[in-house]
Enzyme design. Sequence first.
Site, PDB file in Angstrom:
ATOM      1  N   HIS A 112      -6.733  -8.897   0.621  1.00  0.00           N
ATOM      2  CA  HIS A 112      -6.932  -8.934  -0.823  1.00  0.00           C
ATOM      3  C   HIS A 112      -8.330  -8.434  -1.132  1.00  0.00           C
ATOM      4  O   HIS A 112      -9.251  -8.585  -0.345  1.00  0.00           O
ATOM      5  CB  HIS A 112      -6.687 -10.326  -1.401  1.00  0.00           C
ATOM      6  CG  HIS A 112      -7.393 -11.432  -0.683  1.00  0.00           C
ATOM      7  ND1 HIS A 112      -7.034 -11.825   0.586  1.00  0.00           N
ATOM      8  CD2 HIS A 112      -8.423 -12.225  -1.057  1.00  0.00           C
ATOM      9  CE1 HIS A 112      -7.834 -12.813   0.958  1.00  0.00           C
ATOM     10  NE2 HIS A 112      -8.685 -13.080   0.002  1.00  0.00           N
ATOM     11  N   ASP A 171       0.476  -7.528  -2.451  1.00  0.00           N
ATOM     12  CA  ASP A 171      -0.479  -6.622  -3.100  1.00  0.00           C
ATOM     13  C   ASP A 171      -0.322  -6.577  -4.615  1.00  0.00           C
ATOM     14  O   ASP A 171      -0.566  -5.551  -5.244  1.00  0.00           O
ATOM     15  CB  ASP A 171      -0.373  -5.205  -2.506  1.00  0.00           C
ATOM     16  CG  ASP A 171      -0.517  -5.239  -1.003  1.00  0.00           C
ATOM     17  OD1 ASP A 171      -1.391  -5.985  -0.528  1.00  0.00           O
ATOM     18  OD2 ASP A 171       0.258  -4.561  -0.310  1.00  0.00           O
TER      19      ASP A 171
END
Length: 338
Positions: A42, A13
């Site tokens: 994502h 992340d």
Amino acid sequence: MPVDIVVGGQAGDEGKGKIGAYLASRNDYDYAIRVGGPNAGHTVFYDGKIYTLKTMPGGFVNKRTKLVLGAGTYIIPDWLEKEIQITGTDDRLIIDPHAVIVEPRHTAAERADARMMGKIGSVGTGLGAAVRDRVDRKKLRFAKDEPRLKKYVKDVPELLNKALAKGSNMILEGTQGMKLSNLHGEYPFVTSRDTTASTFMGEAGLGPKYAGEVYAVFKPYVTRVGPGFVSKEVKDKKALNKYHTAGREVGSVSGRLRRVGEFEMDVARMAVRINSATRLAITHIDLLGGADISRGTKSFTGEAKKFLRTLEILCRTYPYPKVALISYGPGLDDVLEL
Ligand code: IMP
Ligand code: MG
């Protein structure tokens, strides 16, 4: 150079999807390749829309870039079909015949495993169970066996290597990050695969000779959706709230609020070394005080300036990467290129 690689330098992340999308929009890559499982998510803000993706490479934003899922990809067909539809990429997706189908039984097995869901904090998509079946050489379904995916299936190593021979450029987008590597990370609080550049190349069917720039992506702080080590974890509710709102630090797959801690230089240096990072991409700089981007890094003051200074230590770590990209907002173009 032929194959630029995007890797995570922390606990996932870091904004790899955004960096991959940005690079693809700037550089005319012929192929954007992705490997890994649907536990990874994502987010790409593009053209007034927010794309929350698991499998589709961020490089979809460049309409002339072909999209490739390597043999080291694990696919939930229903999810992928939806991503193909929202990104409108039906005519430029290519899937390796040996990409694995994550079946409902894998997802169910993972979710029923109290240790995986509790102590390890698995995302619960079934990647770990599918990887385990592959390691155990149990009966699996591959992309070539899935009627819905058949039309996308092609010999990826042959296709990519032929393209390389003709001078094609590619971007390879990895998943998760340094701390979550099953090989080099903080075992047992890791995912079921190695998450470093060389493994991504292998999972795509590419040899090491073709690696170009390796972009290691970092935030000025570390987030973690699951258990495991976080240095100087932020516990103050108000301080955390800023990350969860302005920083959007909520798991894109898990929906969990991400834990937040300080930038870990030792992990970052390991990420530079193990990935042989040549470029650093920094995201979320806007979460720091003093990140005025109007005159480039010259106008950074306070916290932002201090953070950029600490990066000099990373730049002195072999192979001496350069700070190349600084992302200061969610939009595709909210990037300073140095
Ligand atoms: P698993 O890979 O689902 O088994 O999860 C193992 C650990 O890695 C857990 O702490 C997860 O939260 C974390 N993890 C897995 N995938 C990602 C990701 O894409 N981003 C961030 N953390 C992840
Ligand atoms: Mg993610």
